[in-house]
Design an enzyme around this catalytic site. Structure first.
Site, PDB file in Angstrom:
ATOM      1  CD  GLU A   1      -5.557   2.876   2.560  1.00 27.42           C
ATOM      2  OE1 GLU A   1      -5.351   3.156   1.383  1.00 27.42           O
ATOM      3  OE2 GLU A   1      -5.382   3.696   3.479  1.00 27.42           O
TER       4      GLU A   1
ATOM      5  CG  ASP B   1      -2.111   0.895   1.130  1.00 21.06           C
ATOM      6  OD1 ASP B   1      -2.187   1.684   0.164  1.00 21.06           O
ATOM      7  OD2 ASP B   1      -2.984   0.820   2.020  1.00 21.06           O
TER       8      ASP B   1
ATOM      9  N   GLY C   1      -4.461   7.523   4.768  1.00 29.05           N
ATOM     10  CA  GLY C   1      -5.852   7.972   4.713  1.00 29.05           C
ATOM     11  C   GLY C   1      -6.066   9.202   3.864  1.00 29.05           C
TER      12      GLY C   1
HETATM   13  C1  5RP Z   1      -5.333   6.193   0.849  1.00 31.91           C
HETATM   14  C2  5RP Z   1      -3.937   6.206   1.338  1.00 31.91           C
HETATM   15  C3  5RP Z   1      -2.854   6.320   0.311  1.00 31.91           C
HETATM   16  O1  5RP Z   1      -2.041   5.217   0.407  1.00 31.91           O
HETATM   17  C4  5RP Z   1      -2.065   7.560   0.573  1.00 31.91           C
HETATM   18  O2  5RP Z   1      -2.958   8.658   0.577  1.00 31.91           O
HETATM   19  C5  5RP Z   1      -0.987   7.765  -0.493  1.00 31.91           C
HETATM   20  O3  5RP Z   1      -1.592   8.047  -1.709  1.00 31.91           O
HETATM   21  P1  5RP Z   1      -0.723   8.326  -3.016  1.00 31.91           P
HETATM   22  O4  5RP Z   1      -0.015   7.077  -3.349  1.00 31.91           O
HETATM   23  O5  5RP Z   1      -1.764   8.729  -4.052  1.00 31.91           O
HETATM   24  O6  5RP Z   1       0.213   9.463  -2.688  1.00 31.91           O
HETATM   25  O7  5RP Z   1      -3.646   6.123   2.506  1.00 31.91           O
HETATM   26  O8  5RP Z   1      -6.252   6.206   1.908  1.00 31.91           O
END
Ligand code: 5RP
Length: 262
Positions: A111, A89, A103
């Protein structure tokens, strides 16, 4: 096609591409949410379609579920999977202990449930997400809509006794309406600037009625794959205490780079 990517997107892409190498045949894999996680889902989809990789994915949001299906990954629910081998993630911030703020995309609840139900969690991020102290990125907390303003007032009052530099919060909006999570809840973004004791804050927040979950991931992440705009990737494993760097080539692939939606 890849040359059209901005340096930050290249960084996200190489982090995702490298992290995809940790996925093995037969694994049940938690699929994160956000723009970096979307690259991972695309990379895994390509491995499924072209290399015959057999995995089952548990998405952490409706939009990740849709993308996973589109790229050919078999999607199952967490209840079907019961337990996962690996979750990959993105994150909004990570510190030296691999504690996280997540988040930003509003999917923190699923998540955290999915990451916690995994043998291993790997975070993929561009180098801009690394911080010395968590908290510059507003901390998302998921609250139920019933009495949300009372919950917000309680949160702000509680922050007075917490080791943080800022104590205001805002309701996340989607246009002129409150943003709704996949569970139909609201998000409060806490503007803390610097969090002195993230573990304590997380515990205190989660004791409040009306607050469902917060975006601090403490002792959940095992490794981070950090991407750089020049194609360099660093893999840091907190359990093994190791760090290694390498450079990935951008391989042009119309399948992978077409229809960039996230
Ligand atoms: C979603 C998240 C994402 O992992 C976090 O916001 C990072 O996002 P990105 O990869 O677009 O920068 O926690 O709830």
């Amino acid at each position: 096609m890849s040359s059209e990517l901005s340096p930050i997107d290249k960084a996200k892409f190489v982090a995702a591409k490298r992290a995809a190498q940790f996925v093995e045949d037969g694994m049940r894999v938690g699929l994160g949410t956000g723009s970096t996680a979307a690259w991972l889902v695309r990379c895994l989809g390509e491995m499924v379609r072209e290399d015959g990789l057999r995995i089952r994915g548990v998405p952490t949001s409706a939009r990740t579920a849709q993308l996973a299906r589109e790229v050919g990954i078999e999607v199952i629910s967490l209840d079907e999977a019961k337990w996962l081998d690996l979750t990959i993630d993105g994150a909004d911030e990570f510190d030296g202990d691999l504690n996280l703020i997540k988040g930003g995309g509003g999917a923190l609840l699923q998540e955290k449930i999915v990451a916690t139900a995994s043998d291993q969690m790997i975070v993929i991020a561009d180098i801009g997400k690394e911080v010395e102290h968590l908290g510059a990125f507003p901390l998302p907390v998921e609250v139920i809509p019933f009495g949300w303003q009372t919950t917000q007032a309680l949160v702000e009052e509680t922050l007075i006794s917490m080791d943080v530099l800022g104590r205001t919060s805002t309701l996340r909006m989607n246009g002129d309406r409150p943003f709704h999570t996949d569970e139909g809840n609201y998000i409060l973004d806490l503007h803390l600037n610097r969090i002195g004791n993230a573990r304590q804050l997380s515990l205190v927040l989660n004791q409040m009625p009306g607050l469902v979950e917060n975006g601090l991931f403490i002792d959940i992440c095992d490794a981070v794959v950090i991407g750089f705009g020049n194609g360099k990737v660093e893999v840091r494993d907190i359990n093994a205490g190791t760090s290694s760097t390498e450079r990935l080539d951008f391989v042009e692939s119309d399948n992978l780079f077409a229809d960039l939606g996230d």
